[in-house]
Motif scaffolding. Sequence first.
Motif, PDB file in Angstrom:
ATOM      1  N   VAL A  79       2.760  -6.386  -0.971  1.00 63.42           N
ATOM      2  CA  VAL A  79       2.801  -5.422  -2.067  1.00 63.42           C
ATOM      3  C   VAL A  79       1.518  -5.534  -2.886  1.00 63.42           C
ATOM      4  CG1 VAL A  79       4.010  -4.721  -4.163  1.00 63.42           C
ATOM      5  CG2 VAL A  79       5.324  -5.553  -2.184  1.00 63.42           C
ATOM      6  N   LEU A  80       0.800  -4.425  -2.999  1.00 65.32           N
ATOM      7  CA  LEU A  80      -0.390  -4.376  -3.839  1.00 65.32           C
ATOM      8  C   LEU A  80       0.064  -3.920  -5.228  1.00 65.32           C
ATOM      9  CD1 LEU A  80      -2.963  -2.660  -1.431  1.00 65.32           C
ATOM     10  CD2 LEU A  80      -2.114  -5.019  -1.444  1.00 65.32           C
ATOM     11  N   ALA A  81      -0.036  -4.815  -6.183  1.00 60.42           N
ATOM     12  CA  ALA A  81       0.452  -4.555  -7.542  1.00 60.42           C
ATOM     13  C   ALA A  81      -0.709  -4.727  -8.519  1.00 60.42           C
ATOM     14  CB  ALA A  81       1.608  -5.500  -7.882  1.00 60.42           C
ATOM     15  N   LYS A  86     -10.549  -2.524  -1.817  1.00 61.69           N
ATOM     16  CA  LYS A  86     -10.065  -1.779  -0.652  1.00 61.69           C
ATOM     17  C   LYS A  86      -9.433  -2.777   0.311  1.00 61.69           C
ATOM     18  CE  LYS A  86     -11.454   1.988   2.343  1.00 61.69           C
ATOM     19  NZ  LYS A  86     -11.015   1.594   3.654  1.00 61.69           N
ATOM     20  N   PHE A  87      -8.225  -2.456   0.764  1.00 54.06           N
ATOM     21  CA  PHE A  87      -7.492  -3.372   1.628  1.00 54.06           C
ATOM     22  C   PHE A  87      -7.971  -3.203   3.063  1.00 54.06           C
ATOM     23  CE2 PHE A  87      -3.564  -5.629   2.924  1.00 54.06           C
ATOM     24  CZ  PHE A  87      -3.616  -6.633   1.975  1.00 54.06           C
ATOM     25  N   ASN A 101       1.582   0.061  -1.882  1.00 53.48           N
ATOM     26  CA  ASN A 101       0.786   0.041  -3.104  1.00 53.48           C
ATOM     27  C   ASN A 101       1.450   0.937  -4.148  1.00 53.48           C
ATOM     28  OD1 ASN A 101      -1.619  -0.384  -4.745  1.00 53.48           O
ATOM     29  ND2 ASN A 101      -2.180   1.716  -4.249  1.00 53.48           N
ATOM     30  N   HIS A 103       0.341   3.434  -7.370  1.00 50.77           N
ATOM     31  CA  HIS A 103      -0.803   4.106  -7.996  1.00 50.77           C
ATOM     32  C   HIS A 103      -0.326   4.766  -9.287  1.00 50.77           C
ATOM     33  CE1 HIS A 103      -4.746   5.947  -8.123  1.00 50.77           C
ATOM     34  NE2 HIS A 103      -4.155   7.066  -8.487  1.00 50.77           N
ATOM     35  N   TYR A 116      -8.539   4.047 -10.854  1.00 48.98           N
ATOM     36  CA  TYR A 116      -7.570   3.006 -11.152  1.00 48.98           C
ATOM     37  C   TYR A 116      -7.501   2.837 -12.660  1.00 48.98           C
ATOM     38  CZ  TYR A 116     -11.718   0.115 -11.724  1.00 48.98           C
ATOM     39  OH  TYR A 116     -12.939  -0.373 -12.136  1.00 48.98           O
ATOM     40  N   VAL A 139      -0.055   1.741   2.539  1.00 44.22           N
ATOM     41  CA  VAL A 139      -1.502   1.588   2.503  1.00 44.22           C
ATOM     42  C   VAL A 139      -2.046   1.901   3.894  1.00 44.22           C
ATOM     43  CG1 VAL A 139      -3.402  -0.035   2.125  1.00 44.22           C
ATOM     44  CG2 VAL A 139      -1.364  -0.126   0.665  1.00 44.22           C
ATOM     45  N   TYR A 143      -8.413   5.024   0.497  1.00 42.59           N
ATOM     46  CA  TYR A 143      -7.830   4.832  -0.833  1.00 42.59           C
ATOM     47  C   TYR A 143      -6.754   5.874  -1.116  1.00 42.59           C
ATOM     48  CZ  TYR A 143     -11.589   1.648  -2.380  1.00 42.59           C
ATOM     49  OH  TYR A 143     -12.450   0.598  -2.529  1.00 42.59           O
ATOM     50  N   ASP A 144      -5.564   5.425  -1.432  1.00 44.49           N
ATOM     51  CA  ASP A 144      -4.490   6.264  -1.973  1.00 44.49           C
ATOM     52  C   ASP A 144      -4.088   7.432  -1.083  1.00 44.49           C
ATOM     53  OD1 ASP A 144      -4.541   4.616  -4.270  1.00 44.49           O
ATOM     54  OD2 ASP A 144      -6.162   5.815  -5.114  1.00 44.49           O
TER      55      ASP A 144
END
Length: 189
Positions: A79-81, A86-87, A101, A103, A116, A139, A143-144
């Motif tokens: 989980v990107l919190a 950039k993953f 993620n 956003h 962000y 993800v 990005y996003d």
Amino acid sequence: MQKIVLFASGNGSNAEKIILHFKKSSLGNVVAIFTNNPHAKVLEKAKHHDIQGVVFNKVELNDGTVLEKLDEIQPNLIVLAGFLLKFPEEIINFYPQRVINIHPALLPNYGGKGMYGMHVHKAVLDNKEIETGITIHYVNGNYDEGEFIFQKSVNIEDCITPEDVAKKVQELEHQYFPEVIEKFISNNS
């Protein structure tokens, strides 16, 4: 019990809400917090909750070092919190449909590189939007742009500053992110 690994770069308010939520859940628990910022307050939260903190730099994120550390843990979900880098696609490919993620806007609007935190909230206000919200998504390599899992909107007509918008968005994040993660784990275990 599903193992959750969090990635965060800053204060960790979402990370802490997730940790507290899963302390009361039998579905999963947070086993590690990874950060690229050795001064991130999220590390204090990890320590406070007896959760392993892993600090790495941008090179280690992309050279396989972080993937090796993840492989030792074998998380069921990443989980990107509030993670700002950039993953890497290598990690995404190793954990297909298991990296999500949050956003702070209603994607596809106000997403992408450089969008962000306060940058998003300022752009939303500058464009005189009457609502914004959160998007929880898978993800992928951009990005996003990953497939949406959940969106929730909030009216911001009464907001004057980006900080006003941030407060409303953060309330949504804290309320819904842990619940969506739990539902995701329940549906995928």
